[in-house]
Design an enzyme around this catalytic site. Sequence first.
Site, mmCIF file in Angstrom:
data_model
loop_
_atom_site.group_PDB
_atom_site.id
_atom_site.type_symbol
_atom_site.label_atom_id
_atom_site.label_comp_id
_atom_site.label_asym_id
_atom_site.label_seq_id
_atom_site.Cartn_x
_atom_site.Cartn_y
_atom_site.Cartn_z
ATOM 1 N N THR A 27 -16.305 38.309 -41.234
ATOM 2 C CA THR A 27 -16.665 39.203 -42.329
ATOM 3 C C THR A 27 -17.426 40.384 -41.762
ATOM 4 O O THR A 27 -18.412 40.207 -41.047
ATOM 5 C CB THR A 27 -17.529 38.435 -43.353
ATOM 6 O OG1 THR A 27 -16.707 37.432 -43.951
ATOM 7 C CG2 THR A 27 -18.087 39.356 -44.420
ATOM 8 N N HIS A 175 -9.482 29.003 -46.124
ATOM 9 C CA HIS A 175 -10.889 28.891 -45.714
ATOM 10 C C HIS A 175 -11.509 27.703 -46.455
ATOM 11 O O HIS A 175 -11.879 27.812 -47.628
ATOM 12 C CB HIS A 175 -11.620 30.185 -46.067
ATOM 13 C CG HIS A 175 -12.974 30.336 -45.448
ATOM 14 N ND1 HIS A 175 -13.625 29.308 -44.792
ATOM 15 C CD2 HIS A 175 -13.801 31.414 -45.369
ATOM 16 C CE1 HIS A 175 -14.793 29.752 -44.354
ATOM 17 N NE2 HIS A 175 -14.923 31.020 -44.691
ATOM 18 N N ASN A 178 -17.616 26.344 -44.048
ATOM 19 C CA ASN A 178 -18.813 27.188 -44.195
ATOM 20 C C ASN A 178 -19.434 27.247 -45.589
ATOM 21 O O ASN A 178 -20.059 28.241 -45.966
ATOM 22 C CB ASN A 178 -18.516 28.615 -43.704
ATOM 23 C CG ASN A 178 -18.130 28.629 -42.241
ATOM 24 O OD1 ASN A 178 -18.190 27.594 -41.572
ATOM 25 N ND2 ASN A 178 -17.729 29.782 -41.726
ATOM 26 N N TYR A 180 -18.077 27.332 -48.659
ATOM 27 C CA TYR A 180 -17.422 28.029 -49.770
ATOM 28 C C TYR A 180 -16.690 27.012 -50.644
ATOM 29 O O TYR A 180 -16.817 25.800 -50.440
ATOM 30 C CB TYR A 180 -16.563 29.168 -49.221
ATOM 31 C CG TYR A 180 -17.452 30.171 -48.509
ATOM 32 C CD1 TYR A 180 -18.410 30.894 -49.239
ATOM 33 C CD2 TYR A 180 -17.424 30.336 -47.125
ATOM 34 C CE1 TYR A 180 -19.285 31.776 -48.604
ATOM 35 C CE2 TYR A 180 -18.299 31.210 -46.481
ATOM 36 C CZ TYR A 180 -19.226 31.926 -47.229
ATOM 37 O OH TYR A 180 -20.103 32.784 -46.608
ATOM 38 N N ASN A 235 -25.018 27.835 -45.550
ATOM 39 C CA ASN A 235 -24.904 27.801 -47.012
ATOM 40 C C ASN A 235 -25.411 26.483 -47.593
ATOM 41 O O ASN A 235 -24.934 26.023 -48.631
ATOM 42 C CB ASN A 235 -23.464 28.076 -47.482
ATOM 43 C CG ASN A 235 -23.178 29.568 -47.564
ATOM 44 O OD1 ASN A 235 -24.071 30.345 -47.867
ATOM 45 N ND2 ASN A 235 -21.933 29.941 -47.288
HETATM 46 C C1 LIG Z 1 -20.564 38.533 -38.441
HETATM 47 C C2 LIG Z 1 -19.899 37.199 -38.684
HETATM 48 C C3 LIG Z 1 -19.004 37.080 -39.737
HETATM 49 C C4 LIG Z 1 -18.329 35.858 -39.954
HETATM 50 N N1 LIG Z 1 -17.400 35.787 -40.954
HETATM 51 C C5 LIG Z 1 -16.654 34.664 -41.103
HETATM 52 C C6 LIG Z 1 -15.577 34.627 -42.040
HETATM 53 O O1 LIG Z 1 -15.270 35.613 -42.730
HETATM 54 N N2 LIG Z 1 -14.882 33.456 -42.147
HETATM 55 C C7 LIG Z 1 -15.185 32.349 -41.394
HETATM 56 O O2 LIG Z 1 -14.515 31.311 -41.526
HETATM 57 N N3 LIG Z 1 -16.182 32.375 -40.464
HETATM 58 C C8 LIG Z 1 -16.890 33.510 -40.300
HETATM 59 N N4 LIG Z 1 -17.862 33.560 -39.313
HETATM 60 C C9 LIG Z 1 -17.979 32.464 -38.341
HETATM 61 C C10 LIG Z 1 -17.135 32.801 -37.111
HETATM 62 O O3 LIG Z 1 -15.739 32.768 -37.429
HETATM 63 C C11 LIG Z 1 -17.386 31.809 -35.962
HETATM 64 O O4 LIG Z 1 -17.158 30.523 -36.450
HETATM 65 C C12 LIG Z 1 -18.785 31.904 -35.384
HETATM 66 O O5 LIG Z 1 -19.105 33.238 -35.059
HETATM 67 C C13 LIG Z 1 -18.926 31.008 -34.130
HETATM 68 O O6 LIG Z 1 -18.015 31.399 -33.127
HETATM 69 P P1 LIG Z 1 -18.501 32.266 -31.843
HETATM 70 O O7 LIG Z 1 -19.600 31.481 -31.192
HETATM 71 O O8 LIG Z 1 -17.296 32.407 -30.965
HETATM 72 O O9 LIG Z 1 -19.015 33.577 -32.364
HETATM 73 C C14 LIG Z 1 -18.583 34.755 -39.110
HETATM 74 C C15 LIG Z 1 -19.511 34.872 -38.075
HETATM 75 C C16 LIG Z 1 -20.160 36.083 -37.852
HETATM 76 C C17 LIG Z 1 -21.123 36.203 -36.694
#
Ligand SMILES: Cc1cc2nc3c(=O)[nH]c(=O)nc-3n(C[C@H](O)[C@H](O)[C@H](O)COP(=O)(O)O)c2cc1C
Length: 363
Positions: A27, A175, A178, A180, A235
């Site tokens: 997001t 989705h 997280n 939702y 959440n």
């Molecule tokens: C800025 C941001 C926005 C995110 N938006 C979503 C999202 O829209 N949908 C989702 O399933 N997870 C979302 N996440 C979680 C990420 O998909 C991911 O699971 C998380 O960053 C851990 O992975 P990483 O360590 O590779 O960053 C978001 C995480 C961050 C940091």
Amino acid sequence: MSQEILFTPFQAGAVELSNRMVMAPLTRGRANQDGTPHPRMVEYYRQRATAGLIISEATAISPQGYGWANAPGIYTQAHVEGWKQVTEAVHQAGGKIFLQLWHMGRASHPDFQNGALPVSASAIAANGDAHTPSGKKPYVTPRALETSEIPGVIQDYVRATRLAREAGFDGVEIHAANGYLIDQFLRDGSNQRTDDYGGSIANRSRFLLEVTAAVVGAWSGEHVGVRLSPTNPYNDMRDSDPTATFTHAAKTLNRFKLAYLHVLEAVPGHMLAAPGPRVSPHMRKAFKGPFITNGGYDAAAAAHSINEGETDMIAFGVPFIANPDLVHRYRTGAALNPPDMSTFYGGTEKGYTDYPVLQPVNA
Ligand SMILES: Cc1cc2nc3c(=O)[nH]c(=O)nc-3n(C[C@H](O)[C@H](O)[C@H](O)COP(=O)(O)O)c2cc1C
């Protein structure tokens, strides 16, 4: 151990990935206020098209499911036309892209609902804040969906799937992670229903399975992925037995012959890792199709995990925010750009499309 495995092709359902690096859904809050993708999103996704698969940022399936300022939607023709620009740009650059289907449930806010309450499995408020157009506001106590309303919500997933297909996506990701709406049904910390959608694990999984059946029916399993986050407390989520709940979910999803199952559970020792035993290894065993894991991986941990057979593909989130050319950097061992957290959500091009690249896409 060699990291070469990361850069090998992989077939996930109908989609042939040129490598096993997936861009996690992120997001970024840069769509127009009506949820129409902004042109800057076209450039953002195009820059990242060397990922084997891009999963789009979470995208609202309906006004009821909407609840994050400047998040995109997929329920009007204007949304479809905006997303078409994104999918065309990604495809022209040789990439693949799925749309993440989002209903936020209790994590929405009356400010998005013409003053009405957001909906959930049960009338239980989460601790935390909604991201409204006028800033962060505490979550409210939602209204429990009536049993008779559930088919209508499922139809919203169906319409969104059809529109995503029309917009040129290669597939959709449901989705269910997280905290939702679907996750609110799955975990017993947010589901105290006494109808067929609450109580036993089978009942709490029913909404997920009905949504998945409907989405698969609207397209086909090989174009559909599902994302789950068994131990993520984000959440204000909790479950009394995540291993049993999510192993059951993974096992029952087998019937749909999905493109993949995507599990967010941070690597041990990572700051996002939840205390207690890991659930994703049980889900890997239970699920017979392609598997994606995510959460705190770097190239070495990712390659190790695939080489050990723990997963088939790895999704990277924050590393792709700061490094559009992440595949090139991992392949060459180049240093990474540091992420700027202050520009993660909302804003313009800054911290979005202006991270420096060593190798532009299509170069
Ligand atoms: C800025 C941001 C926005 C995110 N938006 C979503 C999202 O829209 N949908 C989702 O399933 N997870 C979302 N996440 C979680 C990420 O998909 C991911 O699971 C998380 O960053 C851990 O992975 P990483 O360590 O590779 O960053 C978001 C995480 C961050 C940091």
